[in-house]
Motif scaffolding. Structure first.
Motif, PDB file in Angstrom:
ATOM      1  N   THR A 332     -45.985  20.690  34.126  1.00  0.00           N
ATOM      2  CA  THR A 332     -44.815  20.165  33.410  1.00  0.00           C
ATOM      3  C   THR A 332     -45.016  20.262  31.905  1.00  0.00           C
ATOM      4  O   THR A 332     -44.100  20.630  31.158  1.00  0.00           O
ATOM      5  N   LEU A 333     -46.232  19.936  31.459  1.00  0.00           N
ATOM      6  CA  LEU A 333     -46.537  20.001  30.028  1.00  0.00           C
ATOM      7  C   LEU A 333     -46.421  21.431  29.517  1.00  0.00           C
ATOM      8  O   LEU A 333     -45.968  21.663  28.394  1.00  0.00           O
ATOM      9  N   ALA A 334     -46.811  22.394  30.354  1.00  0.00           N
ATOM     10  CA  ALA A 334     -46.767  23.796  29.937  1.00  0.00           C
ATOM     11  C   ALA A 334     -45.346  24.266  29.684  1.00  0.00           C
ATOM     12  O   ALA A 334     -45.117  25.153  28.851  1.00  0.00           O
ATOM     13  N   ARG A 335     -44.382  23.687  30.379  1.00  0.00           N
ATOM     14  CA  ARG A 335     -42.989  24.111  30.212  1.00  0.00           C
ATOM     15  C   ARG A 335     -42.460  23.754  28.827  1.00  0.00           C
ATOM     16  O   ARG A 335     -41.519  24.381  28.348  1.00  0.00           O
ATOM     17  N   THR A 336     -43.022  22.736  28.196  1.00  0.00           N
ATOM     18  CA  THR A 336     -42.619  22.379  26.834  1.00  0.00           C
ATOM     19  C   THR A 336     -43.764  22.595  25.858  1.00  0.00           C
ATOM     20  O   THR A 336     -43.705  22.128  24.720  1.00  0.00           O
ATOM     21  N   GLY A 337     -44.813  23.290  26.317  1.00  0.00           N
ATOM     22  CA  GLY A 337     -46.009  23.450  25.489  1.00  0.00           C
ATOM     23  C   GLY A 337     -45.739  24.135  24.168  1.00  0.00           C
ATOM     24  O   GLY A 337     -46.267  23.741  23.129  1.00  0.00           O
ATOM     25  N   GLY A 338     -44.908  25.208  24.185  1.00  0.00           N
ATOM     26  CA  GLY A 338     -44.618  25.923  22.956  1.00  0.00           C
ATOM     27  C   GLY A 338     -43.894  25.058  21.946  1.00  0.00           C
ATOM     28  O   GLY A 338     -44.260  25.015  20.765  1.00  0.00           O
ATOM     29  N   ARG A 339     -42.883  24.350  22.407  1.00  0.00           N
ATOM     30  CA  ARG A 339     -42.127  23.474  21.507  1.00  0.00           C
ATOM     31  C   ARG A 339     -42.994  22.316  21.011  1.00  0.00           C
ATOM     32  O   ARG A 339     -42.915  21.919  19.837  1.00  0.00           O
ATOM     33  N   ALA A 340     -43.823  21.770  21.908  1.00  0.00           N
ATOM     34  CA  ALA A 340     -44.706  20.679  21.497  1.00  0.00           C
ATOM     35  C   ALA A 340     -45.714  21.160  20.456  1.00  0.00           C
ATOM     36  O   ALA A 340     -46.028  20.439  19.504  1.00  0.00           O
ATOM     37  N   ALA A 341     -46.227  22.385  20.627  1.00  0.00           N
ATOM     38  CA  ALA A 341     -47.180  22.936  19.673  1.00  0.00           C
ATOM     39  C   ALA A 341     -46.530  23.125  18.304  1.00  0.00           C
ATOM     40  O   ALA A 341     -47.136  22.835  17.261  1.00  0.00           O
ATOM     41  N   VAL A 342     -45.277  23.604  18.301  1.00  0.00           N
ATOM     42  CA  VAL A 342     -44.545  23.762  17.039  1.00  0.00           C
ATOM     43  C   VAL A 342     -44.349  22.412  16.364  1.00  0.00           C
ATOM     44  O   VAL A 342     -44.528  22.269  15.143  1.00  0.00           O
ATOM     45  N   LEU A 343     -43.988  21.398  17.157  1.00  0.00           N
ATOM     46  CA  LEU A 343     -43.807  20.062  16.599  1.00  0.00           C
ATOM     47  C   LEU A 343     -45.119  19.522  16.047  1.00  0.00           C
ATOM     48  O   LEU A 343     -45.155  18.938  14.954  1.00  0.00           O
ATOM     49  N   GLY A 344     -46.216  19.711  16.804  1.00  0.00           N
ATOM     50  CA  GLY A 344     -47.511  19.237  16.335  1.00  0.00           C
ATOM     51  C   GLY A 344     -47.914  19.892  15.023  1.00  0.00           C
ATOM     52  O   GLY A 344     -48.378  19.225  14.091  1.00  0.00           O
ATOM     53  N   LEU A 345     -47.715  21.211  14.920  1.00  0.00           N
ATOM     54  CA  LEU A 345     -48.051  21.922  13.686  1.00  0.00           C
ATOM     55  C   LEU A 345     -47.161  21.469  12.537  1.00  0.00           C
ATOM     56  O   LEU A 345     -47.630  21.241  11.415  1.00  0.00           O
ATOM     57  N   GLY A 346     -45.853  21.326  12.821  1.00  0.00           N
ATOM     58  CA  GLY A 346     -44.936  20.891  11.777  1.00  0.00           C
ATOM     59  C   GLY A 346     -45.264  19.493  11.270  1.00  0.00           C
ATOM     60  O   GLY A 346     -45.253  19.234  10.060  1.00  0.00           O
ATOM     61  N   ALA A 347     -45.567  18.583  12.199  1.00  0.00           N
ATOM     62  CA  ALA A 347     -45.924  17.219  11.803  1.00  0.00           C
ATOM     63  C   ALA A 347     -47.224  17.207  11.003  1.00  0.00           C
ATOM     64  O   ALA A 347     -47.375  16.430  10.049  1.00  0.00           O
ATOM     65  N   TRP A 348     -48.150  18.058  11.390  1.00  0.00           N
ATOM     66  CA  TRP A 348     -49.422  18.151  10.676  1.00  0.00           C
ATOM     67  C   TRP A 348     -49.197  18.606   9.231  1.00  0.00           C
ATOM     68  O   TRP A 348     -49.774  18.071   8.285  1.00  0.00           O
TER      69      TRP A 348
END
Length: 363
Positions: A332-348
């Motif tokens: 389930t996490l993998a299905r949103t993994g790309g978007r979550a990674a973008v959010l994590g990088l942006g927040a960082w």
């Protein structure tokens, strides 16, 4: 506030128990501490112990980080997967909620308000600005990326305040889905761990003195343990500044949780819970956090008591995070993994950039 403009979601087993439970606090306590919860609580305690062992063997790995990783691991290991999803699930979920609350209350005993205030009002304004910019910027970006459930809210909280502890605190008042909480903790923990290796490499190129570097780390890194691991590379002076600035961010946990609770109360005005009670304007564990911080500021507690409280806090949070880790479902996490990674990088980028500017303005 429009922070919580989406319906909250709970796991199916939790919704069914919520509908069928008796009313009243005594019935709720009896239900949550029923014998079926004890195997899961014992399993969470074992997970916390193993995380402590990992930290002893590899000190660079914080105990709380190891707890999340171990929880995810046992949830997907064929030999333990059926156990995690079956007989120990109620206790693991209880650990993720109740033990998290107690650990957050004890976290207040590590907050030296008198030391924080010595940093001056300019630093208070700087840290408040960093927290606000990170929270609202991450929340906005998460909504735009279409992350499901309460993940944008929880990730924004983790980045802006103190990582997994803050996520757990806000999830208690938002009623977030267990999997949203676990996924958010995993992302914030991963990014905070990467900061330990990345930020020291940037001190020279960014032209920061040791003290400025410490303040930057304290204002931008998520977890207290990660702050210590990152700042100590620049010496004791940088470490001291980092810890004080970080404690100031932790002090903003209570106002943030109270604001989320107030937003929920306003949105659900006139709506009562299944027990017939309205949502509390300020959660009890937030009041406990503030009382603990005030008690620490009086100086009446001996150092040995504070040391024991810190040990208990680490153990409780580790058990809670292990329980949350077991709720992560990687497919389930993998299905949103790309978007979550973008959010994590942006927040960082947001928290590091805003805090860097704040440090330059206040130094």
């Amino acid at each position: 506030m429009a922070l919580l403009n989406r319906p909250t979601h709970r796991p199916l087993w939790d919704r069914l128990r919520h509908v069928s439970r008796e009313t009243g606090p005594a019935a709720r306590v009896s239900r949550e501490t029923s014998p079926s919860s004890w195997p899961g609580l014992a399993f969470a305690a074992l997970g916390a112990f193993l995380a402590w062992c990992v930290h002893l063997v590899v000190p660079a790995v914080p105990m709380l980080t190891a707890s999340v990783v171990l929880g995810i691991f046992v949830a997907h290991l064929p030999a333990t997967r059926s156990v995690v999803r079956g007989p120990v699930r109620p206790g693991l979920s209880l650990a993720g909620r109740r033990l998290m609350r107690i650990g957050i209350v004890l976290l207040g005993l590590g907050l030296g308000l008198d030391q924080v205030l010595r940093l001056g009002w300019s630093t208070v304004v700087m840290v408040s600005g960093v927290v606000a910019a990170t929270f609202f910027g991450t929340l906005w970006l998460g909504r735009r990326l279409g992350l499901p459930g309460d993940q944008p809210l929880l990730i924004a909280t983790g980045y802006s305040i103190c990582g997994a502890s803050a996520i757990g605190a806000v999830s208690e008042v938002s009623g977030s889905d267990e999997e949203d909480v676990a996924s958010s903790v995993a992302l914030v923990t991963l990014c905070g761990t990467l900061a330990i290796a990345v930020l020291p490499l940037l001190q020279g190129p960014l032209g920061l003195s040791d003290l400025e570097f410490g303040r930057w780390v304290g204002a931008s890194v998520h977890d207290v343990g990660q702050v210590v691991a990152t700042a100590q590379t620049a010496g004791p002076g940088a470490l001291g500044e980092a810890v004080l600035v970080k404690l100031m961010r932790v002090a903003l946990l209570a106002p943030l949780v109270a604001a989320v609770a107030f937003s929920l109360r306003a949105r659900r005005r006139g709506v009562r819970t299944a027990s017939g009670r309205r949502p509390a304007p300020v959660p009890l564990f937030v009041a406990g956090f503030l009382l603990s911080a005030a008690l620490r500021a009086t100086g009446v507690l001996p150092e040995v008591a504070l040391d024991w409280a810190h040990t208990a806090q680490e153990a409780l949070l580790a058990a809670a995070l292990f329980g949350l880790g077991t709720a992560v479902h990687l497919p389930t996490l993998a299905r949103t993994g790309g978007r979550a990674a973008v959010l994590g990088l942006g927040a960082w980028v947001v928290v590091a950039g805003v805090s860097y500017g704040g440090v330059l303005l206040t130094s």
